[in-house]
Design a protein around this motif. Structure first.
Motif, PDB file in Angstrom:
ATOM      1  N   LYS A   1     104.850   6.557 -14.997  1.00 48.05           N
ATOM      2  CA  LYS A   1     103.717   7.077 -15.882  1.00 48.05           C
ATOM      3  C   LYS A   1     102.413   6.943 -15.159  1.00 48.05           C
ATOM      4  O   LYS A   1     101.524   7.741 -14.886  1.00 48.05           O
ATOM      5  CB  LYS A   1     103.411   6.476 -17.264  1.00 48.05           C
ATOM      6  CG  LYS A   1     104.570   7.207 -18.214  1.00 48.05           C
ATOM      7  CD  LYS A   1     103.772   7.089 -19.614  1.00 48.05           C
ATOM      8  CE  LYS A   1     104.829   7.681 -20.862  1.00 48.05           C
ATOM      9  NZ  LYS A   1     105.523   6.693 -21.370  1.00 48.05           N
ATOM     10  N   ARG A   2     102.199   5.881 -14.763  1.00 46.96           N
ATOM     11  CA  ARG A   2     100.945   4.966 -13.979  1.00 46.96           C
ATOM     12  C   ARG A   2     100.736   5.845 -12.767  1.00 46.96           C
ATOM     13  O   ARG A   2      99.651   6.314 -12.247  1.00 46.96           O
ATOM     14  CB  ARG A   2     100.849   3.908 -13.697  1.00 46.96           C
ATOM     15  CG  ARG A   2      99.714   2.946 -13.929  1.00 46.96           C
ATOM     16  CD  ARG A   2      99.721   1.582 -13.972  1.00 46.96           C
ATOM     17  NE  ARG A   2      99.903   0.809 -12.693  1.00 46.96           N
ATOM     18  CZ  ARG A   2      98.718   0.454 -12.216  1.00 46.96           C
ATOM     19  NH1 ARG A   2      97.586   0.895 -12.894  1.00 46.96           N
ATOM     20  NH2 ARG A   2      98.715  -0.053 -11.088  1.00 46.96           N
ATOM     21  N   THR A   3     101.749   5.648 -11.734  1.00 45.75           N
ATOM     22  CA  THR A   3     101.739   6.078 -10.406  1.00 45.75           C
ATOM     23  C   THR A   3     102.171   7.367  -9.950  1.00 45.75           C
ATOM     24  O   THR A   3     101.962   7.681  -8.856  1.00 45.75           O
ATOM     25  CB  THR A   3     102.288   4.994  -9.427  1.00 45.75           C
ATOM     26  OG1 THR A   3     103.800   4.924  -9.598  1.00 45.75           O
ATOM     27  CG2 THR A   3     101.779   3.232  -9.786  1.00 45.75           C
ATOM     28  N   LEU A   4     102.904   7.947 -10.998  1.00 42.65           N
ATOM     29  CA  LEU A   4     103.720   9.096 -10.533  1.00 42.65           C
ATOM     30  C   LEU A   4     104.842   9.167  -9.756  1.00 42.65           C
ATOM     31  O   LEU A   4     105.300  10.153  -9.237  1.00 42.65           O
ATOM     32  CB  LEU A   4     102.806  10.288 -10.169  1.00 42.65           C
ATOM     33  CG  LEU A   4     101.530  10.671 -11.140  1.00 42.65           C
ATOM     34  CD1 LEU A   4     100.827  11.907 -10.594  1.00 42.65           C
ATOM     35  CD2 LEU A   4     102.171  11.001 -12.720  1.00 42.65           C
ATOM     36  N   ARG A   5     105.218   7.751  -9.247  1.00 46.91           N
ATOM     37  CA  ARG A   5     106.327   7.565  -8.672  1.00 46.91           C
ATOM     38  C   ARG A   5     107.696   7.866  -9.423  1.00 46.91           C
ATOM     39  O   ARG A   5     107.766   7.241 -10.364  1.00 46.91           O
ATOM     40  CB  ARG A   5     106.291   6.147  -7.903  1.00 46.91           C
ATOM     41  CG  ARG A   5     105.193   6.089  -6.722  1.00 46.91           C
ATOM     42  CD  ARG A   5     105.583   4.737  -6.052  1.00 46.91           C
ATOM     43  NE  ARG A   5     104.885   3.580  -6.925  1.00 46.91           N
ATOM     44  CZ  ARG A   5     105.154   2.217  -6.555  1.00 46.91           C
ATOM     45  NH1 ARG A   5     105.489   2.039  -5.339  1.00 46.91           N
ATOM     46  NH2 ARG A   5     104.397   1.408  -7.248  1.00 46.91           N
ATOM     47  N   GLN A   6     108.492   8.627  -8.791  1.00 40.14           N
ATOM     48  CA  GLN A   6     109.551   9.142  -9.886  1.00 40.14           C
ATOM     49  C   GLN A   6     110.711   8.204  -9.595  1.00 40.14           C
ATOM     50  O   GLN A   6     110.923   7.616  -8.675  1.00 40.14           O
ATOM     51  CB  GLN A   6     110.245  10.536  -9.466  1.00 40.14           C
ATOM     52  CG  GLN A   6     109.032  11.591  -9.975  1.00 40.14           C
ATOM     53  CD  GLN A   6     109.754  12.770  -9.909  1.00 40.14           C
ATOM     54  OE1 GLN A   6     110.554  13.081 -10.329  1.00 40.14           O
ATOM     55  NE2 GLN A   6     108.916  13.782  -9.376  1.00 40.14           N
TER      56      GLN A   6
END
Ligand code: GTP
Ligand code: MG
Length: 420
Positions: free
Chosen positions: A141-146
């Protein structure tokens, strides 16, 4: 523009000197600043769940070591196709710290995309896995790393019903996950025997497709994450700067006010001392105090002796009034460097005034002449600044100024990194 290794280190040190808790974020920013072209894909999961083998199937070559025991103990990297693949050791609380450091590095510092690997035969997720997934989801959610969830080794389950049962159990534990069911061995078999259906059924092509989509989002995610971290760290530095500036301003104002109060108070005391001395100083006729005692009346109470006693008493009174002012303002002793072995002489009064006076002219010179008063104001002012409280206040101000300089340095370093 790439930064030299030394610059990178200096930048980190400048920021961490002020914000030590940002060590991880700074390390991540440096990795983002490397401008690695290909997305980094890492595996996460408990040991022996099939992480290394999954990567091999996804890459289409047996790069990473696979074994039926704890196998991977360090980070291994391989660049192939459109990705940089990182194989990490399994996570388990009961193993050497170094292995976990490697998985930590893979999971948190190096990665753009995480494959969370769980072997189907193990059934439900355990507490460690559940906790980690939760943290990973928050990070996404925070970094958009999936994070892609891979349920692997599905061929190990007896039938589809069994698979469905495990999937259902995991969905209960972790509802909003995209689940990818794969079998590395089916995929290998399909490839070796040229069986398309088996390859499709292995779930690997579908996972590859999902990965391609995730990878397409990586450039944007990196920009987002960089901006996020830079923004957060900068905000924290700026807010520290404001706090420190306000604190210093308050200390400065206090320092100034205390000094004014000391100076004004001292002048008032000196005025009063001067007034009180007038009756003693105003003599009509010859000043008996100046008449020296002769040898004969050395032990007699002469007019000269009496006058000089008056003068000494007046002098003592003046000194007591001034000393009271000093004590009120915390000037209670000499600074360490000026102390002697004679305690009774170690007072600011003795240091400034000398020991005693005998004559009216001395009183006038010391307390009434403008130069005398100016000297007293100056000398006592100096001792005021040497008093414990004032020294500590000055030190606090110097510390504050040093901290502000550190914050400036940190901000400059951060901007240097942002531009690199
Ligand atoms: N049947 C079957 N076996 C698998 C599958 N994937 C992995 N394995 C086997 O599971 C064992 C562990 O596989 P690895 O890939 O080494 O597991 P790992 O998670 O990398 O283990 P560590 O490196 O120790 O953390 C090996 O014997 C693999 O052959 C699969 O899809 N099906
Ligand atoms: Mg492995």
């Amino acid at each position: 523009m790439e930064m030299a290794v030394n610059d990178v280190e200096r930048t980190a040190n400048d920021v961490l000197a002020v914000l030590p808790a940002r060590a991880h974020d700074m390390a991540r920013l440096h990795i983002l600043a490397r401008h690695e072209a290909k997305p980094t894909v890492t595996v996460i999961g408990k040991y022996n769940h099939g992480k290394s083998r999954l990567l091999n199937e996804l890459m289409g070559s047996d790069i990473f070591a696979v074994a039926d025991r704890r196998e991977t103990v360090a980070l291994a990297e391989h660049v192939q196709q459109e990705a940089r693949w990182l194989d990490a050791p399994g996570l388990d609380a009961d193993v050497a710290q170094a292995d976990d450091d490697h998985s930590h590095r893979a999971t948190w510092l190096e990665t753009d995309i995480r494959l969370f690997v769980h072997a189907a035969k193990e059934g439900e997720l355990d507490a460690v896995e559940r906790d980690l997934l939760q943290v990973l989801r928050a990070d996404q959610k925070r970094t958009l790393r999936q994070t892609l969830f891979v349920l692997t080794q599905v061929d190990q389950l007896s039938d589809d019903a069994h698979v469905d049962k495990v999937v259902a159990a995991i969905r209960v534990q972790s509802t909003d996950l995209a689940l990818h069911l794969v079998s590395a061995s089916r995929h290998r078999q399909g490839v070796e025997q040229g069986k398309q259906l088996l390859i499709q059924k292995s779930g690997i092509p579908a996972l590859q497709e999902a990965l391609r989509k995730a990878m397409a989002g990586v450039p944007w995610a990196r920009v987002h994450e960089s901006n996020l971290l830079f923004g957060e760290i900068q905000d924290e530095l700026l807010s520290l700067q404001v706090t420190e500036e306000l604190r210093n301003e308050a200390l400065c104002a206090l320092q100034e006010r205390q000094r004014l109060e000391f100076d004004d108070g001292l002048l008032a005391v000196l005025d009063k001392v001067q007034d009180d001395l007038q009756p003693v100083l105003d003599v009509s006729g010859p000043d008996q105090a100046l008449v020296p005692d002769s040898f004969e009346n050395m032990f007699k109470l002469t007019a000269g002796k009496r006058e000089r006693a008056h003068i000494q008493i007046a002098y003592s009174r003046a000194c007591i009034a001034i000393n009271a002012h000093l004590v009120r303002h915390g000037v209670v002793g000499l600074p360490q460097a000026q102390q002697t072995s004679v305690r009774s002489l170690d007072t600011v009064m003795v240091a400034v005034m000398g020991v005693s006076v005998k004559y009216r002219d001395d009183l006038r010179r010391i307390f009434c002449d403008p130069e005398g008063r100016a000297r007293l104001a100056q000398d006592f002012g100096r001792y005021f600044e040497w008093s414990e409280d004032r020294v500590s206040l000055a030190r606090q101000l110097a510390d504050g100024a040093a901290r502000l300089a550190d914050i400036d340095k940190a901000l400059a370093a951060l901007h240097r990194l942002e531009r690199s």
